[in-house]
Enzyme design. Structure first.
Site, mmCIF file in Angstrom:
data_model
loop_
_atom_site.group_PDB
_atom_site.id
_atom_site.type_symbol
_atom_site.label_atom_id
_atom_site.label_comp_id
_atom_site.label_asym_id
_atom_site.label_seq_id
_atom_site.Cartn_x
_atom_site.Cartn_y
_atom_site.Cartn_z
ATOM 1 N N GLU A 1 0.837 -1.189 0.000
ATOM 2 C CA GLU A 1 0.000 0.000 0.000
ATOM 3 C C GLU A 1 0.872 1.240 0.000
ATOM 4 O O GLU A 1 1.781 1.353 0.793
ATOM 5 C CB GLU A 1 -0.880 -0.030 1.255
ATOM 6 C CG GLU A 1 -1.935 1.017 1.252
ATOM 7 C CD GLU A 1 -2.668 1.055 -0.074
ATOM 8 O OE1 GLU A 1 -3.454 0.156 -0.341
ATOM 9 O OE2 GLU A 1 -2.428 1.989 -0.886
ATOM 10 N N LYS B 1 8.421 -1.496 -1.748
ATOM 11 C CA LYS B 1 7.701 -0.713 -0.736
ATOM 12 C C LYS B 1 8.681 -0.104 0.267
ATOM 13 O O LYS B 1 8.617 1.088 0.586
ATOM 14 C CB LYS B 1 6.688 -1.615 -0.034
ATOM 15 C CG LYS B 1 6.044 -1.052 1.197
ATOM 16 C CD LYS B 1 5.105 0.106 0.879
ATOM 17 C CE LYS B 1 4.749 0.864 2.131
ATOM 18 N NZ LYS B 1 3.401 0.965 2.468
ATOM 19 N N CYS C 1 5.233 4.391 9.065
ATOM 20 C CA CYS C 1 5.965 3.685 8.008
ATOM 21 C C CYS C 1 7.441 4.028 7.894
ATOM 22 O O CYS C 1 8.277 3.130 7.840
ATOM 23 C CB CYS C 1 5.303 3.947 6.663
ATOM 24 S SG CYS C 1 3.788 3.013 6.470
#
Ligand code: UDX
Ligand code: ADP
Length: 465
Positions: free
Chosen positions: A163, A222, A278
């Protein structure tokens, strides 16, 4: 290719909730069930009053309002939803490990593994299992191994679909994604699974923005994307310290370098430091992976991004203490903002937590106001650091609900989150209420230097001498 009409998502958090709401909204033919073991969270997702959803994201409540009860469901019946679905997204939390091997760096995969075991136990039909949580490279292999050794005849195909949404703009990022990454095996079954997931996204995104790769590239991309973004922030922040020692201006530098089309203008805002769930976690993960593959130079290189970020938060707090005549004991200081950036109620790794902690160590009396973060969260964040007892934290820090009231007799105001509302405050009225000399420390560069000086403030802005 299998047409997907039933999706289950395990984990109703910041990623699972908004992502599934958009999928349901854009794919009326697909029934989407989001499950979570946290019954309170599910109850909040089902709340009648859409202002009480567990996550605040612009545009989210409208989308949930349109789709919930039609083809979007929130439930605690995890097993039932797993069994019914053809495609299962794993969207549970993967915090940095706080114990054992890799403590402080590696991602804790315990929740992911529990999910995989849960799927293995209850699935009676073939499933496509999609990793949505950010995971270390090669996690898909671990998931596959757990699923394949479940003893059942069921076939599992594992995909990685990281994501890239940013909080505060999650809905927009999902609706207009720059790209969607789908990693899977190069076997015919793997290809079919990739195509099935691609078809879901093609309901609203152009096909050319959906990239297919192998699983490892997708997982690593990612981490690398977040590491590059965080690196830009640390790079500009390092220069902000240099600007404060010279007559150079960080905004002018950002603008000047951003005009170079190879560099580009985004993510060049100097700040009190990046936060969020993150950046730090993913870089630590990258560092851990590099080190475990015997690549210390690579690990050190990326670790420096975190070191610079910690320096920036510390530097900001030290600047405040020094400017306030090296003593803030008993002084009332107002902190505006607690979320890690505007338009979200998420406080994970927020710079505000660390600045507050440093000021509390000097016995300042803090008053905190954030339009979307409640007192319970603020105290929990501080208690988690374990620097002081919960009683002390509550004695030294109060949480305000009225931003104008709280500035009465304050020595200083620090802006730690760039909420738009803070720009619109009546700063002259604030000045009148504060003790003189009155100080404003702007960690987000949101106020005008001339305006603040004209009012009479002693004004410090990150990156300005
Ligand atoms: C990030 C990535 O952007 C997203 O793609 C990924 O899926 C998750 O991690 P997020 O953490 O939600 O998203 O927020 P982001 O907008 O990237 O900001 C991260 C932090 O950097 C914030 O604290 C923000 O204030 C700070 N930041 C960002 C700066 O200090 N300066 C900038 O120029 C940009
Ligand atoms: P993220 O930012 O990655 O979405 P969150 O912490 O916001 O992370 O959300 C993760 C959610 O996953 C939490 O609500 C948690 O209760 C849920 N969760 C964790 N493990 C499981 C599990 N085994 N089954 C169902 N839900 C789970």
């Amino acid at each position: 290719m299998q047409k997907i009409n039933k999706i289950c998502c395990i984990g109703a958090g910041y990623v699972g909730g908004p992502t599934m709401s958009v999928i349901a909204n854009k794919c009326p033919d697909i029934q989407v069930t989001v499950v979570d073991i946290n019954a309170d969270r599910i109850a909040q997702w089902n709340t009648e009053d859409l202002d009480q959803l567990p996550i605040y994201e612009p545009g989210l409540k409208e989308i949930v309002g349109e789709s919930r009860g039609k083809n979007l469901f929130f439930s605690t019946e995890v097993d039932k939803a797993i069994d019914e679905a053809q495609m299962i997204f794993i969207s549970v939390n993967t915090p940095t490990k706080t114990y054992g091997k890799g403590k402080g760096q590696a991602a804790d995969l315990k929740y992911v593994e529990l999910c995989a075991r849960n799927i293995a136990q209850v699935a009676t039909t073939d499933k496509i299992v999609v990793e949505k949580s950010t995971l270390p490279v090669r996690t898909a292999q671990a998931i596959k191994s757990i699923l394949d050794n479940s003893g059942s005849e069921v076939n599992f195909e594992i995909l990685s679909n990281p994501e890239f949404l940013a909080e505060g703009t999650a809905i927009d990022d999902l609706l207009h994604a720059d790209r969607v990454l789908i990693g899977g095996n190069d076997t015919p079954e793997g290809q079919a699974a990739k195509d099935a997931l691609s078809a879901v996204y093609e309901n609203w995104l152009p096909k050319e923005r959906i990239l297919q790769t192998n699983v490892w590239s997708s997982e690593l991309s990612k981490l690398v994307a977040n590491a590059f973004l965080a690196q830009r922030v640390s790079s500009i922040n390092s220069i902000s310290a240099l600007c404060e020692k010279t007559d150079a201006n960080i905004a002018e530098i950002s603008r000047a370098i951003g005009f170079d089309s190879r560099i580009g203008p985004k993510f060049l805002n100097a700040s009190v430091g990046f936060g969020g769930s993150c950046f730090q976690k993913d870089i630590l993960n990258l560092v851990y992976i590099a080190r475990s593959f015997g690549l210390p130079e690579v690990a050190d290189y990326w670790e420096q991004v975190i070191i610079m970020n910690d320096y920036q938060k510390r530097r900001f707090a030290e600047q405040m203490i020094q400017t306030l005549y090296n003593t803030i004991s008993g002084k009332k200081i107002v902190l505006l903002g607690w979320a890690f950036k505007k338009d979200t109620n998420d406080t994970r790794e927020s710079a505000a937590i660390y600045v507050a902690d440093a000021l509390l160590e000097e016995r300042a009396e803090l008053v905190v106001y954030d339009p979307k973060v409640n007192a319970e969260r603020i105290y929990a964040d501080l208690d988690y650091l374990n620097t002081r007892s919960p009683e002390e934290n509550r004695k030294l820090l109060t949480v305000a609900t009225d931003p104008m009231e709280m500035v009465q007799d304050a020595h200083a105001v620090a802006i730690l989150t760039e909420w738009d509302a803070f720009k619109d405050y009546d700063w002259t009225a604030i000045y009148d209420k504060m003790l003189k000399p009155a100080f404003v420390f702007d960690g987000r560069r949101i106020l005008g230097t001339k305006q603040m000086n004209d009012i009479g403030f002693n004004y410090y802005k990150i990156g300005e001498s």
